[in-house]
Design an enzyme around this catalytic site. Structure first.
Site, short mmCIF file in Angstrom:
data_model
loop_
_atom_site.label_atom_id
_atom_site.label_comp_id
_atom_site.label_asym_id
_atom_site.label_seq_id
_atom_site.Cartn_x
_atom_site.Cartn_y
_atom_site.Cartn_z
N LYS A 76 53.75 -37.22 7.26
CA LYS A 76 52.37 -37.68 7.37
C LYS A 76 52.33 -39.21 7.40
O LYS A 76 51.68 -39.80 8.25
CB LYS A 76 51.56 -37.13 6.19
CG LYS A 76 50.12 -37.58 6.19
CD LYS A 76 49.29 -36.88 5.13
CE LYS A 76 47.91 -37.52 5.07
NZ LYS A 76 47.02 -36.91 4.10
N GLU A 125 63.11 -40.22 2.08
CA GLU A 125 64.01 -39.10 2.40
C GLU A 125 64.00 -38.80 3.90
O GLU A 125 65.04 -38.66 4.54
CB GLU A 125 63.56 -37.82 1.65
CG GLU A 125 63.79 -37.82 0.16
CD GLU A 125 62.63 -38.41 -0.62
OE1 GLU A 125 61.82 -39.17 -0.03
OE2 GLU A 125 62.53 -38.11 -1.82
N GLY A 179 49.20 -33.31 2.87
CA GLY A 179 50.54 -32.84 3.24
C GLY A 179 50.74 -31.37 2.91
O GLY A 179 51.25 -30.59 3.72
N ARG A 180 50.31 -30.95 1.71
CA ARG A 180 50.53 -29.56 1.29
C ARG A 180 49.54 -28.59 1.93
O ARG A 180 49.58 -27.39 1.64
CB ARG A 180 50.49 -29.47 -0.23
CG ARG A 180 49.25 -30.08 -0.88
CD ARG A 180 49.44 -30.28 -2.38
NE ARG A 180 48.32 -30.96 -3.01
CZ ARG A 180 48.17 -32.27 -3.10
NH1 ARG A 180 49.09 -33.07 -2.59
NH2 ARG A 180 47.13 -32.80 -3.71
N GLU A 238 50.90 -29.71 -7.17
CA GLU A 238 50.59 -31.08 -6.75
C GLU A 238 49.07 -31.23 -6.67
O GLU A 238 48.54 -32.32 -6.83
CB GLU A 238 51.25 -31.39 -5.40
CG GLU A 238 51.61 -32.86 -5.25
CD GLU A 238 52.38 -33.19 -3.98
OE1 GLU A 238 51.84 -33.00 -2.87
OE2 GLU A 238 53.53 -33.66 -4.09
N HIS A 241 65.47 -7.91 -11.65
CA HIS A 241 66.80 -7.90 -12.28
C HIS A 241 67.15 -9.25 -12.85
O HIS A 241 68.32 -9.53 -13.13
CB HIS A 241 67.83 -7.45 -11.25
CG HIS A 241 67.58 -6.06 -10.76
ND1 HIS A 241 68.05 -4.94 -11.40
CD2 HIS A 241 66.81 -5.60 -9.73
CE1 HIS A 241 67.64 -3.86 -10.76
NE2 HIS A 241 66.87 -4.23 -9.75
N LYS A 295 59.06 -42.68 -7.33
CA LYS A 295 59.45 -43.19 -6.00
C LYS A 295 59.70 -44.69 -6.08
O LYS A 295 60.69 -45.22 -5.58
CB LYS A 295 58.31 -42.98 -5.00
CG LYS A 295 58.22 -41.62 -4.38
CD LYS A 295 57.17 -41.68 -3.26
CE LYS A 295 56.63 -40.32 -2.91
NZ LYS A 295 55.49 -40.34 -2.01
O1 F6P Z 1 55.75 -37.35 -2.65
C1 F6P Z 1 54.83 -36.36 -2.44
C2 F6P Z 1 54.38 -36.33 -1.01
O2 F6P Z 1 53.52 -37.38 -0.76
C3 F6P Z 1 53.75 -35.00 -0.67
O3 F6P Z 1 52.42 -34.95 -1.01
C4 F6P Z 1 54.01 -34.90 0.78
O4 F6P Z 1 53.83 -33.60 1.26
C5 F6P Z 1 55.44 -35.39 0.83
O5 F6P Z 1 55.48 -36.43 -0.11
C6 F6P Z 1 55.92 -35.87 2.16
O6 F6P Z 1 55.13 -36.92 2.64
P1 F6P Z 1 55.14 -37.33 4.15
O7 F6P Z 1 54.69 -36.15 4.95
O8 F6P Z 1 54.21 -38.50 4.26
O9 F6P Z 1 56.55 -37.69 4.53
#
Ligand code: F6P
Length: 552
Positions: free
Chosen positions: A208, A214, A274-275, A360, A391, A516
């Site tokens: 987003k 990452e 995002g979620r 979240e 199980h 972060k």
């Molecule tokens: O760190 C949490 C977050 O902001 C989530 O809400 C989001 O889905 C995820 O990181 C990834 O963010 P992006 O889509 O901006 O890379």
């Protein structure tokens, strides 16, 4: 935005507290006294059949919960959300994932823009990409068609697509495979890229913000892997990125900065959390895998539940009732966790997906006006597919000391109908477990019943099942794209209802920021800067020392 109503100050809350103080759940009695109980507390929402009869529900509880929804203004807030008001106050944003599944004929003007037209413009471009990749018209740098789509993203840019891809495997085009890289642990990209052919691999970089450490780190690693792999095979690398990389983001400037052709960028908007984004262009890898028709069916499932949530009367409104029941369990019975137990191997990533969606969203300690919450908020959502979970951890749900409300999900028709040599239908064995578990949790087994089996007295208590554990059963005819969309939208709206009652902004996530930032700031100390290391607390410094001394 109006100040939130304090739920604990409502008349409904006082009623619920009074009911809870003497509430002794007894499902054996409740079912015996009311032969209509299953019918009375079963509901339908689109293709979902939802049995609430094994929940802590009676007419008084139901009335008080619905009153709580009224007094806390849940319906008005839902309407504000659907209309595009900025209910995400801490980020000053509209919350419009529901606009992602509106038909093209709808119109919804938000901040001066018809967002439905925007949604369909991007959707058509995603579908066009999907058609070209699926037909082989889209080729890599050496002219070969795409065989593998690698989605690179994390959080909402990963959990939704991977969950839905796994759930809809029977709909994936033969010869196409998706893989998902999320973790910054280099092992993730290393393992997921293993065995792939760079000439036939397409990367979807989903972020987003397009600033997530990452995702950008992994995207760069993938680019290096691609260019290195193509060069090794003697394929011209000039311009290759545009044939092997597409991006999904709200931040198209950053996409261009990264070097992805703007023609290969698929946008979405700040009003999609995002979620809540799997049904936006974030679902591009899924759309390629299952094709535009199935993706459209997926969206229609969301839409059906959006309509149900908007139009069904309160007492029939499934997301409303399930959200209110979660409040009831959390705030009046001290339930700290909530299990989601799908009896479908295809839904093996669904609990993980729901963890981000619910936690979240509702893991908050202040309300939308900045004041402290007045009661406990978000439960820990967790789960595993049945029967595997049986199980592993069901022991604790049946006989432990904690109350764990659980949602059981199952489908009437299997994708793989297997029978063994003597003709036993494996799906029936499977569903037998689904039916048995909620029955055992509700009705338990008494000491008399245990004794009647000839159990030695010394171990009778160990073999008693107290029962009266609340469960909700959700069934649907079959796990289709539409039904998956319905399930996701159901939980989106359950999450909304809980947040609305508690008065919290379910659409921000400030709690992820501190870690972060600190991870970034620790860079110099980790790479050996003595001054930066000396500035750390002794625990952090000693952990970094250990790392530096032991890394090979
Ligand atoms: O760190 C949490 C977050 O902001 C989530 O809400 C989001 O889905 C995820 O990181 C990834 O963010 P992006 O889509 O901006 O890379």
């Amino acid at each position: 935005m109006d100040a939130p109503v304090d739920p604990t100050q409502t008349e409904a809350w006082a009623k619920l507290a009074k009911i809870a103080s003497v509430y002794t759940p007894d499902f054996r009695r409740a079912f015996a006294e009311d032969p209509q109980r299953a019918e009375r507390y079963s509901r339908r929402a689109a293709d979902l059949f939802v049995d609430l009869s094994k929940d802590y529900l009676d007419e008084d509880v139901l009335a008080a919960l619905l009153e709580l929804a009224e007094e806390t203004g849940v319906a008005a807030r839902r309407d504000a959300m659907y209309a595009g008001e900025h209910i995400n106050v801490t980020e000053d944003r509209a919350v419009l994932h529901t606009a992602l599944r509106r038909p093209a004929t709808d119109e919804l003007t938000v901040d001066g823009q018809n967002v439905v037209a925007d949604v369909h413009e991007v959707l058509e471009r995603v579908y066009d990409l999907a058609r070209r990749v699926r037909s082989g018209e889209w080729t890599g740098a050496s002219g070969k068609p795409i065989r593998t789509v690698v989605n690179v993203g994390i959080g909402g840019s990963d959990l939704g697509p991977v969950m839905a891809y796994e759930a809809l495997k029977p709909y994936v085009k033969k010869g196409l495979e998706c893989r998902f890289i999320s973790n910054i642990d280099p092992t993730d990209a290393g393992e997921k890229l293993r065995g792939l052919d760079p000439e036939t691999t397409l990367f979807v970089i989903a972020s987003k913000t397009f600033t997530t450490l990452e995702t950008l780190t992994n995207a760069r690693a993938c680019r290096a892997w691609l260019l290195g792999g193509l060069a090794e095979r003697g394929v011209e690398t000039e311009g290759a990125v545009s044939k092997h990389f597409v991006a999904v983001s709200t931040n198209l400037e950053k996409v261009a900065e990264f070097g992805i052709d703007p023609a290969n960028a698929y946008g979405f908007w700040s009003w999609v959390g995002g979620r809540y984004s799997v049904d936006s262009a974030v679902g591009t890898s899924l759309a390629i895998a299952i094709g535009p028709e199935n993706f459209a069916d997926f969206l229609s499932g969301f839409r059906a539940i959006d309509e149900h949530f908007e139009q069904a009367p309160a007492a029939q409104n499934v997301p409303l009732l399930m959200g209110l029941l979660n409040v009831w369990y959390t705030n009046f019975f001290g339930a700290a966790t909530h299990a989601v137990l799908p009896y479908s191997q295809y839904l093996h990533r669904f609990p993980a997906y729901l963890q981000q969606l619910t936690m979240e969203s509702n893991g908050k300690r202040v309300r939308w006006d900045g004041s402290d919450v007045t009661t406990g908020t978000g439960e820990v959502f967790w789960g595993e597919v049945g029967t595997n979970g049986q199980h592993a951890f069901y022991q604790l749900i049946h006989q432990g000391t904690q109350l764990i409300p659980a949602d059981f999900i199952a489908f009437a028709t299997p994708r793989h109908a297997l029978s063994d040599e003597d003709g036993t239908d494996q799906h029936e064995l499977f569903l037998g477990n689904f039916f048995a578990q909620t029955k055992a949790l509700a009705f338990g087994k008494t000491a008399e019943e245990v004794r009647a089996e000839g159990t030695p007295e010394a171990i009778v208590t160990a073999r008693i099942f107290p029962g009266n554990k609340p469960t909700t059963s959700i069934m649907a005819p079959e796990l289709t794209p539409s039904v998956l969309g319905q399930l996701i939208a159901l939980y989106e709206h359950i999450t909304f209802v809980q947040g609305a009652v508690w008065g919290i902004d379910s659409y921000d996530q400030w709690g992820v920021e501190l870690g972060k930032q600190m991870a970034k700031d620790l860079g110099p100390a980790i790479s050996g800067d003595a001054e930066a290391l000396a500035a750390q607390d002794s625990s952090t410094a000693s952990l970094i020392d250990y790392y530096r001394a032991n890394r090979k």
